[in-house]
Design an enzyme around this catalytic site. Structure first.
Site, PDB file in Angstrom:
ATOM      1  N   ASP A 199      -5.939  -0.714   5.979  1.00  0.00           N
ATOM      2  CA  ASP A 199      -6.417  -1.704   4.471  1.00  0.00           C
ATOM      3  C   ASP A 199      -5.468  -2.969   4.673  1.00  0.00           C
ATOM      4  O   ASP A 199      -5.904  -3.993   4.508  1.00  0.00           O
ATOM      5  CB  ASP A 199      -6.189  -0.930   3.188  1.00  0.00           C
ATOM      6  CG  ASP A 199      -6.965  -0.203   3.158  1.00  0.00           C
ATOM      7  OD1 ASP A 199      -8.156   0.182   3.789  1.00  0.00           O
ATOM      8  OD2 ASP A 199      -6.904   0.777   2.167  1.00  0.00           O
ATOM      9  N   LYS A 249       0.612  -1.106  -0.016  1.00  0.00           N
ATOM     10  CA  LYS A 249       0.171  -0.125  -0.031  1.00  0.00           C
ATOM     11  C   LYS A 249       1.050   1.189   0.062  1.00  0.00           C
ATOM     12  O   LYS A 249       1.353   1.618   1.055  1.00  0.00           O
ATOM     13  CB  LYS A 249      -0.786  -0.022   1.315  1.00  0.00           C
ATOM     14  CG  LYS A 249      -2.004   1.202   1.402  1.00  0.00           C
ATOM     15  CD  LYS A 249      -3.072   0.821   0.558  1.00  0.00           C
ATOM     16  CE  LYS A 249      -4.331   1.886   0.917  1.00  0.00           C
ATOM     17  NZ  LYS A 249      -5.436   1.711   0.066  1.00  0.00           N
TER      18      LYS A 249
END
Length: 238
Positions: free
Chosen positions: A50, A37
């Protein structure tokens, strides 16, 4: 070595769940897999991001969050608001290339949509995909508004000469209405290819083993699953 960039047509379309599904399928076939990410926004320093969801759903623990911003803004705006340097996508690309040298599959999750800005020069996840020579997987919604959002995203991908890995519906409802059912054929028309998958709306609440089964049913053979786009289309034909 393979790198796939996962982007969405907007927020809350199921990008993270799709990333977890890709990771779960790679794990099930014994392939080394990592999830990256480049920028997490809208989460406090001690909050669950996430990648925590990817770990919980897929069981894959090799994850790398490269930057975190607490403001729920684009990475460029969040960097500006907090007074820190913006994300450098060339540096991110170098990190991913190094990781890919020893990892069979690297999954890169974008922030928001394809053209969300990462710095003041307007760099986007599309630019990162180009730097990496990576395919782009588009995650879209099932309902109202998805056709326009998907068309714009696909047009931007084509305009930049990027390689489309497919279009996945990130959260397919248990009782789809006429809009969702009608959108199946239209999404395939926009992509000029069959759907690359459709994950159930409740996939994000499953445990590791049932999630792996849902991932296999919900993603196409090209992504490591067993999703049959023709059978899915026929089941929901309007």
């Amino acid at each position: 070595m393979s790198v796939i960039v996962v982007t969405g047509t907007g927020v809350r379309v199921g990008k993270t769940v799709v990333c977890a599904a890709l990771a779960a399928l790679a794990r099930a076939r014994g392939a080394s897999v990592a999830v990256v990410k480049p920028a997490q926004t809208g989460v406090a320093a001690d909050g669950r991001g996430d990648l925590d969801e990817v770990i919980r759903l897929s069981g894959v623990s090799t994850t790398f969050e490269l930057t975190r911003f607490e403001p729920p803004l684009s990475p460029a705006a969040a960097a500006r608001a907090t007074g820190v340097p913006p994300v450098s996508l060339p540096q991110v690309a170098r990190r991913i290339r190094e990781l890919a040298e020893s990892t069979r599959l690297v999954i890169v999750e974008g922030t928001g949509g394809l053209l969300v800005r990462f710095d003041e020069d307007g760099a986007t996840i599309a630019d990162l995909a180009r730097l990496l020579g990576a395919q782009v997987l588009v995650v879209t919604g099932a309902g109202r508004g998805t056709l326009n959002h998907t068309a714009l995203t696909l047009e931007a991908i084509a305009h930049r000469g990027l390689d489309l890995a497919g279009v996945v519906i990130g959260a397919w409802p248990p009782e789809p209405g006429v809009i969702e059912r009608s959108n199946v054929a239209d999404l395939e028309m926009l992509a000029a290819r069959p759907l690359a998958g459709a994950l159930p709306q409740d996939a994000g609440v499953l445990d590791v083993e049932p999630f792996a089964a849902a991932a296999r049913r919900g993603l196409a053979v090209t992504l490591g699953g067993a999703f049959d786009p023709a059978a899915f289309r026929d089941s929901y034909r309007v």
